[in-house]
Design a protein around this motif. Structure first.
Motif, mmCIF file in Angstrom:
data_model
loop_
_atom_site.group_PDB
_atom_site.id
_atom_site.type_symbol
_atom_site.label_atom_id
_atom_site.label_comp_id
_atom_site.label_asym_id
_atom_site.label_seq_id
_atom_site.Cartn_x
_atom_site.Cartn_y
_atom_site.Cartn_z
ATOM 1 N N MET A 1 0.828 -1.206 0.000
ATOM 2 C CA MET A 1 0.000 0.000 0.000
ATOM 3 C C MET A 1 0.863 1.258 0.000
ATOM 4 O O MET A 1 1.713 1.422 0.873
ATOM 5 C CB MET A 1 -0.893 0.000 1.244
ATOM 6 C CG MET A 1 -1.766 1.237 1.387
ATOM 7 S SD MET A 1 -3.178 1.241 0.282
ATOM 8 C CE MET A 1 -4.264 0.074 1.124
ATOM 9 N N PRO A 2 0.677 2.147 -0.966
ATOM 10 C CA PRO A 2 1.427 3.411 -0.944
ATOM 11 C C PRO A 2 0.994 4.282 0.239
ATOM 12 O O PRO A 2 -0.188 4.342 0.582
ATOM 13 C CB PRO A 2 1.049 4.076 -2.265
ATOM 14 C CG PRO A 2 0.467 2.981 -3.108
ATOM 15 C CD PRO A 2 -0.170 2.022 -2.150
ATOM 16 N N VAL A 3 1.950 4.952 0.834
ATOM 17 C CA VAL A 3 1.680 5.802 1.985
ATOM 18 C C VAL A 3 2.381 7.141 1.787
ATOM 19 O O VAL A 3 3.543 7.187 1.381
ATOM 20 C CB VAL A 3 2.180 5.157 3.299
ATOM 21 C CG1 VAL A 3 1.983 6.106 4.475
ATOM 22 C CG2 VAL A 3 1.459 3.833 3.557
ATOM 23 N N ARG A 4 1.665 8.208 2.063
ATOM 24 C CA ARG A 4 2.318 9.512 2.127
ATOM 25 C C ARG A 4 2.179 10.026 3.558
ATOM 26 O O ARG A 4 1.129 9.889 4.180
ATOM 27 C CB ARG A 4 1.742 10.500 1.120
ATOM 28 C CG ARG A 4 0.307 10.902 1.349
ATOM 29 C CD ARG A 4 -0.122 11.976 0.357
ATOM 30 N NE ARG A 4 -1.497 12.400 0.581
ATOM 31 C CZ ARG A 4 -2.100 13.352 -0.119
ATOM 32 N NH1 ARG A 4 -1.453 13.980 -1.083
ATOM 33 N NH2 ARG A 4 -3.348 13.695 0.129
ATOM 34 N N ARG A 5 3.236 10.581 4.072
ATOM 35 C CA ARG A 5 3.257 11.074 5.454
ATOM 36 C C ARG A 5 3.087 12.580 5.470
ATOM 37 O O ARG A 5 3.744 13.293 4.712
ATOM 38 C CB ARG A 5 4.551 10.672 6.139
ATOM 39 C CG ARG A 5 4.714 11.217 7.553
ATOM 40 C CD ARG A 5 5.690 10.390 8.352
ATOM 41 N NE ARG A 5 5.113 9.091 8.681
ATOM 42 C CZ ARG A 5 5.735 8.158 9.409
ATOM 43 N NH1 ARG A 5 6.958 8.391 9.847
ATOM 44 N NH2 ARG A 5 5.143 7.023 9.658
ATOM 45 N N LEU A 6 2.207 13.050 6.331
ATOM 46 C CA LEU A 6 1.958 14.482 6.478
ATOM 47 C C LEU A 6 2.800 15.047 7.616
ATOM 48 O O LEU A 6 2.927 14.414 8.683
ATOM 49 C CB LEU A 6 0.487 14.749 6.765
ATOM 50 C CG LEU A 6 -0.458 14.883 5.560
ATOM 51 C CD1 LEU A 6 -0.548 13.558 4.795
ATOM 52 C CD2 LEU A 6 -1.835 15.323 6.004
ATOM 53 N N TYR A 7 3.360 16.237 7.385
ATOM 54 C CA TYR A 7 4.174 16.923 8.376
ATOM 55 C C TYR A 7 3.686 18.354 8.549
ATOM 56 O O TYR A 7 3.118 18.948 7.631
ATOM 57 C CB TYR A 7 5.638 17.004 7.937
ATOM 58 C CG TYR A 7 6.335 15.694 7.719
ATOM 59 C CD1 TYR A 7 7.061 15.087 8.746
ATOM 60 C CD2 TYR A 7 6.296 15.061 6.485
ATOM 61 C CE1 TYR A 7 7.722 13.890 8.544
ATOM 62 C CE2 TYR A 7 6.951 13.862 6.273
ATOM 63 C CZ TYR A 7 7.664 13.281 7.299
ATOM 64 O OH TYR A 7 8.319 12.099 7.091
ATOM 65 N N ALA A 8 3.964 18.911 9.714
ATOM 66 C CA ALA A 8 3.872 20.354 9.936
ATOM 67 C C ALA A 8 5.292 20.900 9.965
ATOM 68 O O ALA A 8 6.178 20.311 10.602
ATOM 69 C CB ALA A 8 3.159 20.656 11.242
ATOM 70 N N LEU A 9 5.519 21.997 9.260
ATOM 71 C CA LEU A 9 6.837 22.639 9.219
ATOM 72 C C LEU A 9 6.736 24.064 9.734
ATOM 73 O O LEU A 9 5.746 24.761 9.462
ATOM 74 C CB LEU A 9 7.376 22.689 7.787
ATOM 75 C CG LEU A 9 7.567 21.387 7.017
ATOM 76 C CD1 LEU A 9 8.140 21.693 5.636
ATOM 77 C CD2 LEU A 9 8.481 20.444 7.764
ATOM 78 N N TRP A 10 7.750 24.508 10.451
ATOM 79 C CA TRP A 10 7.819 25.894 10.927
ATOM 80 C C TRP A 10 9.280 26.263 11.137
ATOM 81 O O TRP A 10 10.149 25.398 11.234
ATOM 82 C CB TRP A 10 7.029 26.069 12.233
ATOM 83 C CG TRP A 10 7.587 25.258 13.368
ATOM 84 C CD1 TRP A 10 8.512 25.651 14.298
ATOM 85 C CD2 TRP A 10 7.298 23.881 13.674
ATOM 86 N NE1 TRP A 10 8.800 24.627 15.174
ATOM 87 C CE2 TRP A 10 8.062 23.523 14.817
ATOM 88 C CE3 TRP A 10 6.447 22.923 13.108
ATOM 89 C CZ2 TRP A 10 8.013 22.243 15.378
ATOM 90 C CZ3 TRP A 10 6.399 21.651 13.667
ATOM 91 C CH2 TRP A 10 7.169 21.327 14.794
ATOM 92 N N ARG A 11 9.554 27.552 11.188
ATOM 93 C CA ARG A 11 10.926 28.013 11.401
ATOM 94 C C ARG A 11 11.365 27.768 12.834
ATOM 95 O O ARG A 11 10.584 27.950 13.777
ATOM 96 C CB ARG A 11 11.050 29.500 11.065
ATOM 97 C CG ARG A 11 10.983 29.798 9.584
ATOM 98 C CD ARG A 11 11.087 31.290 9.309
ATOM 99 N NE ARG A 11 9.994 32.044 9.946
ATOM 100 C CZ ARG A 11 8.750 32.065 9.500
ATOM 101 N NH1 ARG A 11 8.397 31.348 8.449
ATOM 102 N NH2 ARG A 11 7.835 32.780 10.118
#
Length: 305
Positions: free
Chosen positions: A266-276
């Motif tokens: 199963m293909p999976v994409r991972r979600l991230y939050a980015l900030w400085r």
């Protein structure tokens, strides 16, 4: 004395490339951004923008001033962070960039919850592709970005940018109801040769992932139709024009003409939050990241219905 808002407008044009895109990111009209830069030109007695075809380009003086603006904005951000940290509550404006399916399937609930629980926080959303939003965070054009990467196509954070995992989004193979795969529970990647593919345009993360995945399985994909939005991709599959690999988040209900099949693996994409990194202590950033993580299980559950 130079006006910070006018410098911010110039910096936005330098980052986004056009007055219209800068206006959309700042939440202004293009006319308002043009007026801010015109006033800045009068204050500095310098030409900052020059016509180039239908768009504009920054002069050398403008680029130097935009770099100075970025430094000043970083100083202001540190001051605002320290004040907000002392108060201990999320407050002020927070600009958030998110890719389309997250903007549709995750962010409405997150933003509504933040507004109810933290009325002093003014969170504002802009829909932007992950490849672009990472750079916007690094340059200070947005405060926080929701991005994604894939198992074989990572999206690294540049120096000075921190990240936190939000969750994993699964991806399914979508085929027309009359397709030979339609009656099966799963399909192996090695079986995908010879299909006519529908996907996002080149340069998008999903497009790059599809090409890398199929080539790794020994197939050169034939991409016959390209579209930005997932509902358009689903509609093309429903018309019998090809097959597609589409993540579940923000996809919406499938029409009866489309069959969802599990791809093995199963293909999976991972979600991230980015900030400085400089804004990491800001309560608005910390609370928004927590809210994204809290809302992810609900968004993922809705995506499987």
């Amino acid at each position: 004395m130079l006006d910070l808002q006018r410098l911010r407008a110039l910096h936005a044009v330098s980052v986004h490339g056009t007055v219209g895109a800068a206006a959309a990111a700042l939440g202004y009209t293009p006319s308002a951004v043009s007026q801010q830069i015109a006033k800045l030109e009068r204050e500095t007695r310098t030409t900052l923008l020059e016509r180039e075809g239908r768009g504009v380009r920054l002069t050398d003086e403008a680029r130097q001033l935009a770099a100075t603006a970025q430094t000043l904005m970083a100083i202001v951000e540190r001051a605002e962070t320290e004040l907000e940290e002392r108060r201990g509550v999320p407050a002020g404006r927070l600009t958030v960039a998110a890719f389309p399916s997250a903007a549709r399937g995750l962010m409405p609930g997150v933003l509504a919850d933040l507004g109810r629980r933290h009325p002093a926080l003014d969170a504002r959303l802009t829909e932007i592709d992950p490849h672009l939003s990472v750079d916007l965070v690094a340059k200070g054009a947005v405060d926080l970005a929701v991005v994604h990467d894939w198992d074989i196509a990572p999206l690294p954070a540049p120096p000075g940018v921190e990240q936190a995992v939000i969750g994993d989004d699964l991806c399914d193979l979508l085929v027309p109801a009359g397709h030979p795969f339609a009656g099966r529970e799963s399909v192996r990647r090695e079986e995908l040769g010879g299909e006519r593919w529908i996907c996002q345009p080149p340069g998008r993360v999903c497009h790059d992932w599809l090409l890398r995945t199929l080539r790794a399985a020994g197939h050169e994909p034939e991409v016959v139709h390209q579209a930005d939005e997932n509902p358009t991709l689903v509609a093309l599959v429903a018309a019998g024009l090809g097959v597609a690999l589409i993540p579940r988040l923000g996809r919406g209900p499938l029409p009866p003409e489309v069959v969802e099949i599990a791809l093995d693996p199963m293909p999976v994409r991972r979600l991230y939050a980015l900030w400085r990194a400089g804004a990491a202590r800001r309560p608005a950033i910390a609370q928004t990241v927590r809210t994204l993580q809290e809302f992810w299980p609900r968004a993922a559950a809705r995506a499987t219905r």
